[in-house]
Write a protein that holds these residues in place. Structure first.
Motif, PDB file in Angstrom:
ATOM      1  N   PHE A  27       0.843  -1.449   0.045  1.00 28.45           N
ATOM      2  CA  PHE A  27       0.093   0.023  -0.015  1.00 28.45           C
ATOM      3  C   PHE A  27       0.724   1.272  -0.012  1.00 28.45           C
ATOM      4  CE2 PHE A  27      -2.324  -3.365   2.171  1.00 28.45           C
ATOM      5  CZ  PHE A  27      -3.349  -3.684   1.219  1.00 28.45           C
ATOM      6  N   VAL A  28       1.948   1.335  -0.795  1.00 30.42           N
ATOM      7  CA  VAL A  28       2.610   2.473  -0.820  1.00 30.42           C
ATOM      8  C   VAL A  28       2.385   3.247  -1.681  1.00 30.42           C
ATOM      9  CG1 VAL A  28       5.068   3.161  -1.406  1.00 30.42           C
ATOM     10  CG2 VAL A  28       4.623   1.023  -0.244  1.00 30.42           C
ATOM     11  N   PHE A  29       1.911   2.937  -3.070  1.00 30.41           N
ATOM     12  CA  PHE A  29       1.286   3.684  -4.069  1.00 30.41           C
ATOM     13  C   PHE A  29      -0.048   4.010  -4.449  1.00 30.41           C
ATOM     14  CE2 PHE A  29       5.593   2.544  -5.532  1.00 30.41           C
ATOM     15  CZ  PHE A  29       6.287   3.792  -5.670  1.00 30.41           C
ATOM     16  N   LEU A  30      -0.578   3.188  -3.583  1.00 29.26           N
ATOM     17  CA  LEU A  30      -2.477   3.032  -3.685  1.00 29.26           C
ATOM     18  C   LEU A  30      -2.950   4.609  -3.158  1.00 29.26           C
ATOM     19  CD1 LEU A  30      -4.653   1.436  -4.659  1.00 29.26           C
ATOM     20  CD2 LEU A  30      -4.907   0.474  -2.536  1.00 29.26           C
ATOM     21  N   GLY A  31      -2.622   4.860  -2.110  1.00 31.79           N
ATOM     22  CA  GLY A  31      -3.025   6.238  -1.572  1.00 31.79           C
ATOM     23  C   GLY A  31      -2.685   7.142  -2.700  1.00 31.79           C
ATOM     24  N   PHE A  32      -1.619   7.157  -3.148  1.00 30.74           N
ATOM     25  CA  PHE A  32      -1.234   8.329  -4.213  1.00 30.74           C
ATOM     26  C   PHE A  32      -2.096   8.170  -5.531  1.00 30.74           C
ATOM     27  CE2 PHE A  32       2.986   8.316  -2.109  1.00 30.74           C
ATOM     28  CZ  PHE A  32       2.850   9.375  -1.454  1.00 30.74           C
ATOM     29  N   ALA A  33      -2.379   6.919  -5.676  1.00 27.74           N
ATOM     30  CA  ALA A  33      -3.358   6.540  -6.893  1.00 27.74           C
ATOM     31  C   ALA A  33      -4.622   7.093  -6.543  1.00 27.74           C
ATOM     32  CB  ALA A  33      -3.343   4.964  -7.395  1.00 27.74           C
ATOM     33  N   ALA A  60      -2.638  16.185  -2.336  1.00 29.20           N
ATOM     34  CA  ALA A  60      -2.000  15.594  -1.031  1.00 29.20           C
ATOM     35  C   ALA A  60      -2.915  15.541  -0.041  1.00 29.20           C
ATOM     36  CB  ALA A  60      -1.094  17.025  -0.565  1.00 29.20           C
ATOM     37  N   GLY A  61      -3.968  16.339   0.125  1.00 30.37           N
ATOM     38  CA  GLY A  61      -4.996  15.856   0.901  1.00 30.37           C
ATOM     39  C   GLY A  61      -5.666  14.718   0.597  1.00 30.37           C
ATOM     40  N   LEU A  62      -6.241  14.570  -0.395  1.00 29.80           N
ATOM     41  CA  LEU A  62      -7.024  13.067  -1.022  1.00 29.80           C
ATOM     42  C   LEU A  62      -5.902  12.024  -0.615  1.00 29.80           C
ATOM     43  CD1 LEU A  62      -8.714  14.406  -4.017  1.00 29.80           C
ATOM     44  CD2 LEU A  62      -9.669  13.996  -1.855  1.00 29.80           C
ATOM     45  N   ILE A  69      -7.480   6.131   5.784  1.00 32.05           N
ATOM     46  CA  ILE A  69      -8.481   5.324   5.716  1.00 32.05           C
ATOM     47  C   ILE A  69      -7.873   3.696   5.364  1.00 32.05           C
ATOM     48  CG2 ILE A  69     -10.536   4.577   4.380  1.00 32.05           C
ATOM     49  CD1 ILE A  69     -10.962   7.844   3.902  1.00 32.05           C
ATOM     50  N   MET A  70      -6.701   3.537   4.574  1.00 34.04           N
ATOM     51  CA  MET A  70      -6.371   2.300   4.316  1.00 34.04           C
ATOM     52  C   MET A  70      -5.801   1.723   5.548  1.00 34.04           C
ATOM     53  SD  MET A  70      -5.135   2.294   0.619  1.00 34.04           S
ATOM     54  CE  MET A  70      -3.970   3.453   0.810  1.00 34.04           C
ATOM     55  N   ARG A  71      -5.079   2.872   6.260  1.00 33.04           N
ATOM     56  CA  ARG A  71      -4.378   2.179   7.764  1.00 33.04           C
ATOM     57  C   ARG A  71      -5.303   1.666   8.524  1.00 33.04           C
ATOM     58  NH1 ARG A  71      -0.495   5.948  11.499  1.00 33.04           N
ATOM     59  NH2 ARG A  71       0.004   4.174  12.648  1.00 33.04           N
TER      60      ARG A  71
END
Length: 90
Positions: A27-33, A60-62, A69-71
């Motif tokens: 879940f490194v890039f999923l938040g950025f995606a 950045a906020g999203l 949320i993923m955490r």
């Protein structure tokens, strides 16, 4: 019209980041995606033109919200530690 104000550029970036997430798990890039797709949807739905600083702030906020949320959903239960009892090479 500059490239960073086009909705499909943000969606393409989200797709590239999602593919990177498959290659680099954790879940490194999923938040950025998720953040990039959110910015793309905002640009598509509203049709507004934001400046680069505003778009990066929204991104950045999203991304931060998606990561938090993923955490919460993907974390181990509180007080639990992941242990391994056997080695794959045994």
């Amino acid at each position: 019209m500059t490239l960073y104000t086009l909705w499909w550029v943000w969606m393409a970036a989200a797709l590239v980041l999602a593919i990177l997430e498959v290659l680099v798990p954790g879940f490194v890039f999923l938040g950025f995606a998720i953040g990039a797709s959110g910015v793309g949807l905002i640009l598509l739905i509203t049709g507004a033109t934001f400046g680069l600083p505003a778009l990066l702030l929204i991104f950045a906020g999203l991304s931060l919200a998606a990561w938090l949320i993923m955490r919460r959903f993907f974390a181990l239960p509180k007080g639990q530690v992941k242990t391994f009892n056997s080695d794959i090479n045994d």
